[in-house]
Motif scaffolding. Structure first.
Motif, PDB file in Angstrom:
ATOM      1  N   LEU A   1     -19.676 -36.942 -10.373  1.00 43.26           N
ATOM      2  CA  LEU A   1     -19.547 -35.712 -11.158  1.00 43.26           C
ATOM      3  C   LEU A   1     -18.187 -35.587 -11.843  1.00 43.26           C
ATOM      4  O   LEU A   1     -18.052 -34.835 -12.819  1.00 43.26           O
ATOM      5  N   ASP A   2     -17.183 -36.295 -11.367  1.00 46.62           N
ATOM      6  CA  ASP A   2     -15.846 -36.224 -11.971  1.00 46.62           C
ATOM      7  C   ASP A   2     -15.664 -37.180 -13.139  1.00 46.62           C
ATOM      8  O   ASP A   2     -14.588 -37.221 -13.748  1.00 46.62           O
ATOM      9  N   ARG A   3     -16.686 -37.933 -13.491  1.00 44.59           N
ATOM     10  CA  ARG A   3     -16.563 -38.882 -14.592  1.00 44.59           C
ATOM     11  C   ARG A   3     -16.643 -38.170 -15.941  1.00 44.59           C
ATOM     12  O   ARG A   3     -17.159 -37.068 -16.053  1.00 44.59           O
ATOM     13  N   GLU A   4     -16.168 -38.863 -16.964  1.00 45.99           N
ATOM     14  CA  GLU A   4     -16.061 -38.242 -18.282  1.00 45.99           C
ATOM     15  C   GLU A   4     -17.422 -37.956 -18.908  1.00 45.99           C
ATOM     16  O   GLU A   4     -17.594 -36.941 -19.594  1.00 45.99           O
TER      17      GLU A   4
ATOM     18  N   ASN B   1     -14.807 -27.804  -0.687  1.00 49.89           N
ATOM     19  CA  ASN B   1     -14.955 -29.154  -0.160  1.00 49.89           C
ATOM     20  C   ASN B   1     -13.871 -29.508   0.837  1.00 49.89           C
ATOM     21  O   ASN B   1     -14.106 -30.198   1.814  1.00 49.89           O
TER      22      ASN B   1
ATOM     23  N   SER C   1     -19.151 -37.050  -1.015  1.00 52.34           N
ATOM     24  CA  SER C   1     -18.026 -37.717  -1.667  1.00 52.34           C
ATOM     25  C   SER C   1     -18.491 -38.627  -2.791  1.00 52.34           C
ATOM     26  O   SER C   1     -17.887 -38.653  -3.880  1.00 52.34           O
TER      27      SER C   1
ATOM     28  N   GLY D   1     -19.639 -36.363  -5.652  1.00 55.74           N
ATOM     29  CA  GLY D   1     -18.490 -35.761  -6.316  1.00 55.74           C
ATOM     30  C   GLY D   1     -17.748 -36.748  -7.194  1.00 55.74           C
ATOM     31  O   GLY D   1     -17.251 -36.379  -8.270  1.00 55.74           O
ATOM     32  N   GLU D   2     -17.671 -38.006  -6.770  1.00 56.05           N
ATOM     33  CA  GLU D   2     -16.989 -39.017  -7.582  1.00 56.05           C
ATOM     34  C   GLU D   2     -17.732 -39.248  -8.896  1.00 56.05           C
ATOM     35  O   GLU D   2     -17.116 -39.455  -9.942  1.00 56.05           O
TER      36      GLU D   2
ATOM     37  N   LYS E   1     -18.180 -27.055  -4.461  1.00 52.61           N
ATOM     38  CA  LYS E   1     -17.084 -27.971  -4.706  1.00 52.61           C
ATOM     39  C   LYS E   1     -15.734 -27.351  -4.363  1.00 52.61           C
ATOM     40  O   LYS E   1     -14.808 -28.027  -3.931  1.00 52.61           O
ATOM     41  N   CYS E   2     -15.640 -26.039  -4.538  1.00 52.43           N
ATOM     42  CA  CYS E   2     -14.364 -25.371  -4.270  1.00 52.43           C
ATOM     43  C   CYS E   2     -14.019 -25.371  -2.795  1.00 52.43           C
ATOM     44  O   CYS E   2     -12.849 -25.302  -2.415  1.00 52.43           O
TER      45      CYS E   2
ATOM     46  N   GLU F   1     -18.721 -34.581 -18.023  1.00 54.06           N
ATOM     47  CA  GLU F   1     -18.106 -33.503 -18.794  1.00 54.06           C
ATOM     48  C   GLU F   1     -18.707 -33.415 -20.187  1.00 54.06           C
ATOM     49  O   GLU F   1     -18.921 -32.330 -20.731  1.00 54.06           O
TER      50      GLU F   1
END
Length: 358
Positions: free
Chosen positions: A201-204, A114, A195, A198-199, A111-112, A207
């Protein structure tokens, strides 16, 4: 999910058309092809007078007419359907599987980097796939050893064209074309899938799963996959459409599925398909667009119907998946609270009861 798709009329219309067309093509090639009249040369009346000669205009008996040699275009279209559709489905599946694995791994573990990798993959968006595929496939697809020699002149013409090189069988050519059409699209498809992953994986909720100790495989299988599978299916259908478009463009450039047969005679050089796949028919009959337009129009029309059916399937999937992910509006029940008068009456009743007891 399957139930929602079966209830969507767009999905069912597109899927039914493709399924019936592909099945009819397979049945025709296996059981019917050897028992029908493929070529109509001359039409004679009761007195053996010639009343017609090819090419024949489309009619009820000849839905797509015939080509100048009298071959029934309907049977040729039906025979080539399984090859055209099957080739597009196979190439799109290879693209989606390979790019899917790379894209998911990239989203999870790299991810870093990307931004750097995305810039590299973005460069492939501006490369015309048709031209890139043409320059790679043309030396393999063109079979100069299969030509029609008519006297010494045609042999001299064939020498001037450079009739030489390595021979490839039909199967080898198909496999090579599948590999090339898969490889040239992997960077762009990988970027799209990375993409989308990643979208998610960025959801709450991702986390939250990490906080309670969920591992990467657990997060991928339990939380990412339910949201990613519908998107992958839509990407896959989109790739099938793109493969069909590239194949059709290559057909105009005389690069056909399974190879191009070069025929050289006194009439010039002609390019024939090793099978009746639709792109090869477009390239073979394209010069007849002016004199007998119904001949090249038949494969073009079938390409249009197939792509339209795939768009129906893709739109039906989007609608079905939206219904599954977006909660439906339910009627809201309003709780009625007692009025001040009701409260007072209840209070007075309790107070009176307390006095009686005392």
């Amino acid at each position: 999910m399957v139930g929602a798709l079966l209830k969507n009329w767009l999905f069912m219309a597109g899927f039914s058309f493709l399924f019936l067309l592909f099945t009819a093509s397979v049945i025709y090639s296996l059981f019917i092809k050897d028992h029908v009249t493929l070529q109509v040369l001359l039409r004679l009346d009761s007195e053996a007078h010639i009343i017609g000669r090819p090419p024949y205009f489309p009619s009820l008996k000849l839905p797509f007419g015939t080509d100048p040699k009298g071959y029934n275009m309907f049977y040729k279209i039906l025979d080539g359907a399984k090859i055209t559709i099957g080739f597009a489905i196979a190439v799109a599946l290879l693209r989606s599987v390979i790019a899917g694995v790379i894209g998911i791994v990239k989203a999870f573990y790299f991810k870093c980097s990307n931004s750097e990798v995305s810039r590299l993959f973005d460069a492939f968006r501006f490369v015309p796939m048709t031209l890139l595929a043409y320059f790679i496939l043309q030396p393999v697809a063109f079979d100069w050893d299969k030509y029609v020699p008519v006297g010494i002149l045609s042999q001299e013409i064939s020498k001037s064209f450079g009739v030489s090189g390595v021979k490839f069988s039909y199967g080898e050519t198909v496999v090579f074309e599948m590999i090339i059409l898969t490889v040239i699209a992997i960077p762009t498809v990988t970027k799209v899938i990375a993409s989308e992953t990643g979208e998610i994986l960025d959801r709450e909720f991702i986390e939250g799963a990490k906080i309670i100790g969920g591992g990467r495989f657990h997060i991928f299988w339990r939380h990412v996959c339910p949201h990613l599978w519908p998107r992958l299916l839509i990407i896959y259908i989109r790739e099938v459409i793109q493969v069909l478009l590239v194949v059709m463009h290559l057909g105009l450039l005389k690069v056909f599925i399974g190879g191009t047969i070069i025929k050289i005679s006194f009439q010039g050089v002609s390019f024939d398909t090793a099978s009746n796949e639709w792109a090869g028919m477009i390239g073979h009959y394209f010069d007849l667009l002016g004199p007998v337009p119904w001949v090249p129009f038949a494969p073009i029309f079938m390409f249009m119907l197939t792509i339209l059916s795939l768009n129906f399937i893709m739109e039906g999937m989007k609608q079905a998946f939206t219904q599954l992910t977006v909660p439906q509006n339910k009627p809201v029940t309003v709780e009625k609270h007692p009025t001040s008068q009701q409260k007072k009456m209840s209070f007075d009743f309790i107070r009176k009861k307390e006095r009686v007891d005392s």
